[in-house]
Write a protein that holds these residues in place. Structure first.
Motif, PDB file in Angstrom:
ATOM      1  N   SER A 157       7.121   0.560  20.542  1.00 10.89           N
ATOM      2  CA  SER A 157       7.996   0.342  19.375  1.00 10.89           C
ATOM      3  C   SER A 157       8.285  -1.141  19.167  1.00 10.89           C
ATOM      4  N   ALA A 158       8.222  -1.926  20.262  1.00 11.70           N
ATOM      5  CA  ALA A 158       8.494  -3.358  20.171  1.00 11.70           C
ATOM      6  C   ALA A 158       7.229  -4.182  19.985  1.00 11.70           C
ATOM      7  N   LYS A 159       6.086  -3.520  19.946  1.00 10.95           N
ATOM      8  CA  LYS A 159       4.807  -4.214  19.840  1.00 10.95           C
ATOM      9  C   LYS A 159       4.712  -4.976  18.516  1.00 10.95           C
ATOM     10  N   PRO A 160       4.378  -6.255  18.554  1.00 15.04           N
ATOM     11  CA  PRO A 160       4.259  -7.019  17.303  1.00 15.04           C
ATOM     12  C   PRO A 160       3.179  -6.428  16.388  1.00 15.04           C
ATOM     13  N   LYS A 161       3.454  -6.482  15.106  1.00 17.93           N
ATOM     14  CA  LYS A 161       2.478  -5.971  14.145  1.00 17.93           C
ATOM     15  C   LYS A 161       1.278  -6.919  14.083  1.00 17.93           C
ATOM     16  N   PRO A 162       0.047  -6.403  14.157  1.00 17.82           N
ATOM     17  CA  PRO A 162      -1.135  -7.275  14.076  1.00 17.82           C
ATOM     18  C   PRO A 162      -1.159  -8.055  12.762  1.00 17.82           C
ATOM     19  N   LEU A 163      -1.555  -9.316  12.831  1.00 26.32           N
ATOM     20  CA  LEU A 163      -1.546 -10.152  11.636  1.00 26.32           C
ATOM     21  C   LEU A 163      -2.475  -9.621  10.548  1.00 26.32           C
ATOM     22  N   HIS A 164      -3.570  -8.962  10.966  1.00 28.17           N
ATOM     23  CA  HIS A 164      -4.528  -8.474   9.973  1.00 28.17           C
ATOM     24  C   HIS A 164      -4.055  -7.190   9.302  1.00 28.17           C
ATOM     25  N   ASN A 165      -3.004  -6.566   9.833  1.00 28.87           N
ATOM     26  CA  ASN A 165      -2.518  -5.301   9.286  1.00 28.87           C
ATOM     27  C   ASN A 165      -1.544  -5.584   8.142  1.00 28.87           C
ATOM     28  N   TRP A 166      -2.105  -5.962   6.994  1.00 26.35           N
ATOM     29  CA  TRP A 166      -1.309  -6.324   5.828  1.00 26.35           C
ATOM     30  C   TRP A 166      -2.021  -5.816   4.587  1.00 26.35           C
ATOM     31  N   PRO A 167      -1.342  -5.333   3.569  1.00 26.02           N
ATOM     32  CA  PRO A 167       0.113  -5.311   3.459  1.00 26.02           C
ATOM     33  C   PRO A 167       0.734  -4.121   4.193  1.00 26.02           C
ATOM     34  N   ASP A 168       2.050  -4.168   4.339  1.00 27.83           N
ATOM     35  CA  ASP A 168       2.768  -3.049   4.921  1.00 27.83           C
ATOM     36  C   ASP A 168       2.564  -1.826   4.015  1.00 27.83           C
ATOM     37  N   ASP A 169       2.072  -0.762   4.598  1.00 26.06           N
ATOM     38  CA  ASP A 169       1.663   0.391   3.789  1.00 26.06           C
ATOM     39  C   ASP A 169       2.834   0.991   3.017  1.00 26.06           C
ATOM     40  N   ALA A 170       3.996   1.101   3.660  1.00 24.01           N
ATOM     41  CA  ALA A 170       5.149   1.705   2.982  1.00 24.01           C
ATOM     42  C   ALA A 170       5.578   0.849   1.789  1.00 24.01           C
ATOM     43  N   LEU A 171       5.584  -0.466   1.982  1.00 26.40           N
ATOM     44  CA  LEU A 171       5.964  -1.374   0.893  1.00 26.40           C
ATOM     45  C   LEU A 171       4.933  -1.307  -0.231  1.00 26.40           C
ATOM     46  N   TYR A 172       3.675  -1.260   0.126  1.00 25.63           N
ATOM     47  CA  TYR A 172       2.612  -1.205  -0.876  1.00 25.63           C
ATOM     48  C   TYR A 172       2.722   0.078  -1.697  1.00 25.63           C
ATOM     49  N   GLN A 173       2.975   1.197  -1.036  1.00 25.09           N
ATOM     50  CA  GLN A 173       3.107   2.472  -1.748  1.00 25.09           C
ATOM     51  C   GLN A 173       4.312   2.454  -2.687  1.00 25.09           C
ATOM     52  N   GLU A 174       5.370   1.757  -2.271  1.00 25.48           N
ATOM     53  CA  GLU A 174       6.554   1.657  -3.121  1.00 25.48           C
ATOM     54  C   GLU A 174       6.259   0.842  -4.375  1.00 25.48           C
ATOM     55  N   ILE A 175       5.419  -0.169  -4.222  1.00 27.82           N
ATOM     56  CA  ILE A 175       5.072  -1.020  -5.372  1.00 27.82           C
ATOM     57  C   ILE A 175       4.234  -0.254  -6.391  1.00 27.82           C
ATOM     58  N   ILE A 176       3.270   0.491  -5.908  1.00 22.19           N
ATOM     59  CA  ILE A 176       2.361   1.174  -6.837  1.00 22.19           C
ATOM     60  C   ILE A 176       2.882   2.544  -7.272  1.00 22.19           C
ATOM     61  N   ALA A 177       4.048   2.953  -6.724  1.00 22.66           N
ATOM     62  CA  ALA A 177       4.606   4.258  -7.084  1.00 22.66           C
ATOM     63  C   ALA A 177       4.807   4.327  -8.597  1.00 22.66           C
ATOM     64  N   ASP A 178       4.490   5.466  -9.162  1.00 24.21           N
ATOM     65  CA  ASP A 178       4.552   5.629 -10.616  1.00 24.21           C
ATOM     66  C   ASP A 178       5.237   6.945 -10.962  1.00 24.21           C
ATOM     67  N   LYS A 179       6.189   6.880 -11.875  1.00 23.94           N
ATOM     68  CA  LYS A 179       6.898   8.081 -12.289  1.00 23.94           C
ATOM     69  C   LYS A 179       6.051   8.852 -13.303  1.00 23.94           C
ATOM     70  N   VAL A 180       5.778  10.116 -12.984  1.00 15.51           N
ATOM     71  CA  VAL A 180       4.966  10.968 -13.859  1.00 15.51           C
ATOM     72  C   VAL A 180       5.875  11.981 -14.544  1.00 15.51           C
ATOM     73  N   THR A 181       5.740  12.094 -15.888  1.00 20.10           N
ATOM     74  CA  THR A 181       6.562  13.037 -16.653  1.00 20.10           C
ATOM     75  C   THR A 181       5.658  13.991 -17.432  1.00 20.10           C
ATOM     76  N   GLU A 182       6.217  15.160 -17.737  1.00 24.45           N
ATOM     77  CA  GLU A 182       5.466  16.167 -18.500  1.00 24.45           C
ATOM     78  C   GLU A 182       5.824  16.035 -19.978  1.00 24.45           C
ATOM     79  N   LYS A 183       4.783  16.019 -20.817  1.00 21.38           N
ATOM     80  CA  LYS A 183       4.988  15.893 -22.270  1.00 21.38           C
ATOM     81  C   LYS A 183       5.222  17.283 -22.867  1.00 21.38           C
ATOM     82  N   PRO A 184       5.775  17.323 -24.087  1.00 20.84           N
ATOM     83  CA  PRO A 184       6.068  18.623 -24.722  1.00 20.84           C
ATOM     84  C   PRO A 184       4.836  19.538 -24.798  1.00 20.84           C
ATOM     85  N   ASP A 185       3.663  18.967 -24.938  1.00 27.32           N
ATOM     86  CA  ASP A 185       2.467  19.804 -25.057  1.00 27.32           C
ATOM     87  C   ASP A 185       1.945  20.283 -23.703  1.00 27.32           C
ATOM     88  N   GLY A 186       2.677  19.969 -22.629  1.00 25.31           N
ATOM     89  CA  GLY A 186       2.281  20.438 -21.299  1.00 25.31           C
ATOM     90  C   GLY A 186       1.431  19.445 -20.521  1.00 25.31           C
TER      91      GLY A 186
END
Length: 270
Positions: free
Chosen positions: A207-236
């Motif tokens: 748990s204390a192991k340093p994150k490897p420098l090549h392991n970038w970007p942080d996956d959770a942060l990246y997923q948060e950036i590209i997250a997109d809200k999807v909505t349903e239109k009246p026609d379905g």
């Protein structure tokens, strides 16, 4: 020592091979987790080959050279598995008798120099080790004499069950004991406290192991950036905010403003 004097060295080495059944055991999960950590070197006084055989199953990209005899030092590079006291089946003598320890500095001086260099440059983490080995005491005493309070730290980790006297003795030798015995007593007692304590040690180090420098970007942060809200239109059918923003400059500007703190955080983490 008495056995060697009575029966000779070949008989003693044969007895060790008979009693330490190296080829009847396979490395376990804790061996893999141990070597997956980013050690500078792994020094061992064990005769078995469990650590060497663990190298084939590591999850990380690390590769350990093996040093079985002093001559191997010149052709290997860190990280290394250094067999300080010999290795089964044939890298003898197996360091065992008082006579072996007495002549060790003379006959295996490259190993002595290597360990002293390691102690000078690195913090040392002792796992599954009593700290009572005569060679180890000699090396620690040398570092203490040469560097005094400037010496690097030595941590002794495990199910130690130390007395106050023993703890004070370790402190005098510049060894910091981390005794996990209180965690596995009373209601929390387990069948094998040594295994449980080693498992807890590895979990903490992972748990204390340093994150490897090549392991970038942080996956959770990246997923948060590209997250997109999807909505349903009246026609379905369905649409996303990103798609709608292509034809709506106000919505596009709003989405960029929302993502700016995350994009800044991502850039600063590079």
């Amino acid at each position: 020592e008495a056995y060697e004097e009575m029966y000779g060295r070949p008989e003693l080495d044969g007895l060790i091979r008979q009693l330490v059944r190296d080829n009847e055991w396979e490395p376990g999960e804790l061996h893999r987790r141990l070597l997956d950590l980013p050690w500078s070197d792994a020094l061992t006084t064990n005769w078995d080959t469990l650590l060497e055989r663990t190298r084939e199953n590591l999850h990380s990209q690390r590769f350990y050279d093996v040093v079985n005899v002093p001559e191997d030092i010149a052709r290997t590079r860190a990280p290394r598995i250094v067999k300080l006291h010999g290795s089964l089946p044939s890298y003898t003598p197996f360091i065992f008798t008082s006579g072996d320890y007495e002549v060790y500095p003379e006959k295996r001086s490259p190993f002595v120099n290597l360990v002293q260099q390691v102690l000078l440059e690195n913090d040392l983490c002792l796992v599954g080790f009593s700290g009572d080995d005569p060679n180890f005491k000699e090396w620690v005493g040398w570092v203490k004499k040469e560097l005094g309070k400037n010496a690097r730290r030595i941590f002794l980790l495990g199910y130690l069950n130390l007395t106050d006297e023993k703890r004070t003795q370790f402190k005098d030798d510049n060894i910091v004991p981390v005794d996990l015995a209180p965690l596995f007593k009373g209601e929390d007692a387990v069948d094998d406290p040594y295994y449980a304590s080693n498992k807890a040690i590895l979990s903490f180090l992972e748990s204390a192991k340093p994150k490897p420098l090549h392991n970038w970007p942080d996956d959770a942060l990246y997923q948060e950036i590209i997250a997109d809200k999807v909505t349903e239109k009246p026609d379905g059918s369905h649409t996303s905010e990103s798609f709608e923003a292509l034809n709506n400059s106000q919505l596009a500007a709003t989405r960029i403003r929302e993502k700016l703190p995350l994009l800044k955080k991502l850039r600063e983490s590079y």
